[in-house]
Design an enzyme around this catalytic site. Sequence first.
Site, short mmCIF file in Angstrom:
data_model
loop_
_atom_site.label_atom_id
_atom_site.label_comp_id
_atom_site.label_asym_id
_atom_site.label_seq_id
_atom_site.Cartn_x
_atom_site.Cartn_y
_atom_site.Cartn_z
CG ASP A 14 40.85 20.24 35.92
OD1 ASP A 14 39.99 19.37 34.80
OD2 ASP A 14 41.71 20.03 36.24
CD GLU A 21 46.51 19.86 32.33
OE1 GLU A 21 46.31 19.40 33.25
OE2 GLU A 21 45.41 20.27 31.42
C1 BGC Z 1 42.97 21.13 33.58
C2 BGC Z 1 42.10 22.15 32.88
C3 BGC Z 1 41.75 22.74 32.37
C4 BGC Z 1 40.88 20.97 31.53
C5 BGC Z 1 39.73 21.21 30.18
C6 BGC Z 1 42.23 19.24 32.93
O1 BGC Z 1 43.36 18.71 31.69
O2 BGC Z 1 43.69 20.66 34.18
O3 BGC Z 1 42.91 23.11 33.53
O4 BGC Z 1 40.58 23.12 31.78
O5 BGC Z 1 41.60 20.60 31.31
O6 BGC Z 1 40.81 20.61 29.00
#
Ligand code: BGC
Length: 618
Positions: free
Chosen positions: A268, A467
Amino acid sequence: MNKYEQQISELMAKMNLDQMVGQLVQPERQFVTPEQVKKYHIGSVLSGGGSVPGNNTPEDWIAMNDEYWAASMEADEDHLAIPIVYGVDAIHGNSNVTGAVVFPHNIGLGAARDPDLMERIAKATAREIAVTGVEWTFAPTLAVVRNDHWGRTYESYSEDPKIVSEYAPRFIAGLQGDFGEESVIACAKHFVGDGTTVHGIDQGDAQIDEAELRRLHIPPYQAAIEAGVLTIMASLNSWNGLKCHEHRYLLTDVLKDELGFKGFIVSDWDGIDCLSEDFGKAVELGLNAGMDMFMVTEKWQEFIEHAKLLVLAGRVPRKRLEDAVRRILRVKFEFGLFDKPRPAERKLSKQTEIFGSREHREVAREAVRKSLVMLKNEETLLPLEKNARILVAGKNANNRGHQCGGFTVNWQGATSNEEIPGGQSIWEGIQSLAPGAILSENLDGNEANPDEHDVAIVVIGEMPYAEMLGDVRVPGLLQEYTTFPNSTPIPIDDTEVAEVYATNLYLHEMHPEDITTIENIRARGIPVVTVMVCGRPLVVEKELDASTAFVVAWLPGSEGHGVADVLFGDFDIQGKLSISWPKYDNENWNIGDPDYNPRFPYGFGLQYNKSKSSGKSS
Ligand code: BGC
């Protein structure tokens, strides 16, 4: 996935160390040029939430990926033609792109209890991604959310692994299809335990024993692997103190060896950064744990240097590097990337009218209708008569941005109608079915008058977040919280608390304006239908008491019309909670918990009084 092994071996036999390490790298588009893609043999590029090319039209996306692709395919003595794969967060429609059909977030889809619908949503989403010349989406999220404080609760279908495991294969089938022109690569995420961290802290520590991890959180991945998911994203959380990104047992022993996952694992967003202050050490830990591709958004050149040195020094076994490269190439072959024309020449790139099409909007509108959950319907107020004199109020009544939630156009979501062209706000949907309805001027319902209004619809709730910024964190509860033997206490200071969405789950504290609006209207003797836009269950005792009827709309996305379809009884209301509803902000929320004591249990959802409703079932 065996039929390409020979071809992969032949290709790998031609690859030098630079070319192999390059395949492992996934920079963010803002930090890498097409020339660098070729020079460093980059395997993938991504767009983070809100990171978009040009004017953010499908044509801009096609042009961008076409350049990256062309660079990756220019063969010469230093470079082999290996197509890059471009990844985006199309987690509820291709929602980074302006004008996409935005589907309800997963929490609403969980309430719909309709696996077939999942496949149709995923198909429409795949088409809207393929139209932009992109091949890969970081979806579906298979988190099983166990704490509503988590800012990503809305990305989860349910607290119950059964629903998540039932949806996963259908969603993946819808995205990946036959790997043809209308398909994209799926990515199940985030492995594993993201929805069960202590206090629901995003990227926190999942303090549960292995039996619990296997009972609740691993089954959806098993289902995804059986459905042929090509990629899986590792999670930023830890499991009993050890980050998943360095968890060899989870990534290699369980996911690859035991569950038989043959595709590749992607890290991630800068996920290896927190493994060690020494970036070289972090690269080593990630690689040796079994990570295959690295989302190293900015520091990708450093990654390349470290990875090469580590392999040359034997600190990362060469066969581990080769395994990662083989897995990445396997996905590229399996998906047919080597045979696809460049993005600008693909079938769907020439049919941009598919993007945001009526057909896709219809699927989204159906999903909205099916996801609504009715918690209260006193005096059988719902469904409403279309010719009633209706006042519509509340801050979320006429805001397509708010109703879409996070990961829409921007990482943290949008806040206006203009940013979401093409759909309808909840108000716009109401207005089209009940043309006599009136929108409160300041949305506060102050003009409510029983001589003029028979009923009010008040649309309340949360505003977009994504998030960790969506976390609810209770100050004081956060210090050194640990329940599992041998776990490391999580150090969290109060400055972090200040950045999160709220400090408790009580809506009247989070958004006091909502109860004010409802009471304002109710005090004048007008019955109120409350519609709540939210990414998670909230404690709404006061709002429930003050409302005559109460419907949870979750984060319905761009097609607000679907809410009106149900409020006026053109369709029955059918959603059932896929997540238990709390009465206090300090209790056992989840089905199966000892002393389970929710306000509304898992599975709850009222339906219309059939005799009154003329509604048909959608
Ligand atoms: C998130 C992911 C996401 C990635 C790409 C991260 O901050 O946890 O779910 O796919 O960013 O944008």
